[in-house]
Design an enzyme around this catalytic site. Structure first.
Site, mmCIF file in Angstrom:
data_model
loop_
_atom_site.group_PDB
_atom_site.id
_atom_site.type_symbol
_atom_site.label_atom_id
_atom_site.label_comp_id
_atom_site.label_asym_id
_atom_site.label_seq_id
_atom_site.Cartn_x
_atom_site.Cartn_y
_atom_site.Cartn_z
ATOM 1 N N PRO A 1 5.135 -3.133 -5.866
ATOM 2 C CA PRO A 1 4.234 -3.806 -6.475
ATOM 3 C C PRO A 1 2.941 -3.921 -5.251
ATOM 4 O O PRO A 1 3.330 -4.543 -4.206
ATOM 5 C CB PRO A 1 4.737 -5.158 -6.977
ATOM 6 C CG PRO A 1 6.032 -4.865 -7.334
ATOM 7 C CD PRO A 1 6.558 -3.718 -6.339
ATOM 8 N N CYS A 2 1.830 -4.015 -5.963
ATOM 9 C CA CYS A 2 0.744 -4.077 -4.911
ATOM 10 C C CYS A 2 -0.619 -4.763 -5.403
ATOM 11 O O CYS A 2 -1.623 -4.560 -4.536
ATOM 12 C CB CYS A 2 0.255 -2.491 -4.690
ATOM 13 S SG CYS A 2 -0.126 -1.607 -6.046
ATOM 14 N N GLN A 3 -0.409 -5.477 -6.262
ATOM 15 C CA GLN A 3 -1.590 -6.019 -6.779
ATOM 16 C C GLN A 3 -2.240 -7.059 -5.981
ATOM 17 O O GLN A 3 -3.449 -7.302 -6.134
ATOM 18 C CB GLN A 3 -1.036 -6.862 -8.117
ATOM 19 C CG GLN A 3 -1.139 -6.087 -9.548
ATOM 20 C CD GLN A 3 0.496 -5.702 -9.564
ATOM 21 O OE1 GLN A 3 1.223 -5.585 -8.647
ATOM 22 N NE2 GLN A 3 0.860 -5.393 -10.618
#
Length: 466
Positions: A99-101
């Protein structure tokens, strides 16, 4: 070496589709899974924002079934932080688009939280798996800004990731790849990380090919190592780059302790590099590709499209189509004019007030209203299809009318089989995924074509392992 895979943050199965060259939508069956060259022994997909549904996991399950842990339990839809890593089956390749949000292209770098963010902390679950399962090979994907995060201490987060690999005796190669620069249908830049245990045959071959050092003896040695690093590595073999000026190769040592690194480390990582025994070698490279270019037009539907995708005329323009800017510095436009695509994508001047009370005029430039067919698609985001400045608007090939992308077109932009996100398996029942969720899944995905290319190189590496 057996081609066994653990896929983390699996989404709807981008890595699995790429590794197994899946070009048509499949429905789970033991026979289909047995045909896969790369056998997925466990996967994890859990979306914390989904309170009642888990569409990504259920779409993955529809195509590929489930995987049990060593205790015979299905934990594939658990929060990865709650999973006992010792119960995972053994595997030789760990993959995932973690995840990279918190440091995504959808937000500005200056406001990113990096590894301290709500989802950035999931990196530590990856580290737990490295410590517990010790996979010989790892292939990960993240946004391009990962190597620059956070804004207040550029390079710290990526340095921490590299140090975690170093402490578990891995060598790491990385490359920021724009899929369109290697001929594919989307201008999507992502950081790919390939790590391998120093005890592997591949690591030994790399050590022999590249005379790693922690300082430059002379210019000749510097030139030699620069050439070797960027012609002999995993990404160099898969995605060639132009010959670089050896003077642009940078070298840096990581601090020994993670705590010291977290507090003080700051470094400008370039788009290509290698880390070996805590020593960083990095340089900016340029893709060397002169093959066919797939464009947005190449993947567009040519048959009749459902009417729900077409945009009513009153939502397109509030004035003449040639008008590409609005000026509200003195007077705000009426609501119905602001709720048009012409206004949203046009240049603007708006009065704003800062937190300290300072008043100023905010300006932004115009972007094309209709996306061009003769170029690769722009980067898709999870907001695709919504009333958003970043949403693609296209001219329908059959009718010539203006519309949004279909769910199937978004799948093809990411290199998935057409129809891949149409169905899910929920409580042993097949249901259709809502269109907005299908486009969301594609905004969250990777370009499968790139993984197909990497698989060819991975296959050669695994063939030569014991």
């Amino acid at each position: 070496m057996k081609r066994t895979v653990c896929e983390l943050f699996a989404g709807v199965g981008g890595f699995r589709c790429g590794l197994n060259n899946i070009n048509e939508s499949v429905i789970y069956s033991p026979e289909n899974n047995a045909k896969e060259r790369w056998q997925t022994v466990w996967y994890s997909q859990w979306e914390p924002a989904e309170k009642k549904t888990q569409y990504a996991h259920d779409c993955y399950k529809y195509h590929f079934g489930t995987c049990l842990d060593k205790n015979g339990q299905d934990t594939t839809n658990w929060n990865i932080e709650d999973v006992d890593k010792s119960t995972l089956p053994d595997f030789s390749l760990l993959v995932g688009g973690f995840p990279c949000q918190d440091y995504s292209v959808a937000s500005t770098l200056s406001t990113s939280k990096g590894l301290e963010g709500e989802k950035g902390v999931l990196w530590w679950s990856i580290r737990e798996i490295l410590e517990e399962k010790k996979p010989p090979f790892v292939l990960l994907e993240n946004v391009d800004r990962l190597i620059k995060s956070p804004a207040s201490q550029r390079g710290r987060d990526f340095g921490i990731i590299l140090a975690c690999f170093r402490d578990e005796e891995y060598t790491v190669e990385w490359r920021v790849i724009n899929a369109a620069e290697y001929g594919y249908q989307q201008r999507r830049r992502r950081t790919f990380i390939f790590a391998y245990k120093n005890e592997t045959s591949y690591a030994k071959r790399m050590t022999k090919a590249i005379n790693f050092i922690d300082q430059y003896d002379d210019e000749l040695h510097r030139s030699s190592i620069a050439k070797q690093i960027f012609t002999e590595g995993f990404f160099a073999k898969t995605f060639p780059v132009d010959v670089m000026d050896s003077k642009k190769l940078k070298l840096e040592k990581l601090p020994k302790g993670i705590g010291d690194l977290s507090a003080h480390f700051k470094f400008t990582f370039e788009n290509t590099g290698v880390m070996r025994d805590g020593v960083i070698y990095t340089a900016k490279t340029t893709p060397a590709y002169d093959g066919k270019q797939i464009t947005l037009g190449d993947i567009m539907d040519t048959s009749e499209v459902d009417s729900k995708y077409f945009i009513p005329e009153k939502k397109l323009y509030y004035t003449h189509p040639d008008i590409t800017h609005s000026d509200e510095s003195h007077e705000k436009l009426p609501k119905e004019q602001r709720q048009t695509w012409q206004y949203l994508k046009g240049a603007k001047k708006l009065p704003r007030k800062a937190a300290n009370g300072h008043e100023y005029i905010f300006s932004e430039g115009a972007i094309p209203m209709i996306d061009s067919y003769d170029k690769p698609a722009r980067t898709m985001l999870t907001s695709e299809g919504s009333f958003s400045r970043t949403t693609h608007i296209v001219k329908d090939k059959k009718s010539g009318k203006i519309r949004l992308l279909t769910a199937e077109e978004t799948e093809r932009i990411q290199g998935f089989p057409t129809g891949h996100t149409q169905f899910c398996m929920v409580d042993d029942k097949v249901i259709e995924m809502p269109t907005n969720k299908r486009r969301f899944m594609m905004g969250n995905a990777l370009v499968v074509n790139l993984i197909r290319d990497m698989e060819k190189t991975l296959d050669e590496i695994f063939t030569r392992e014991k």
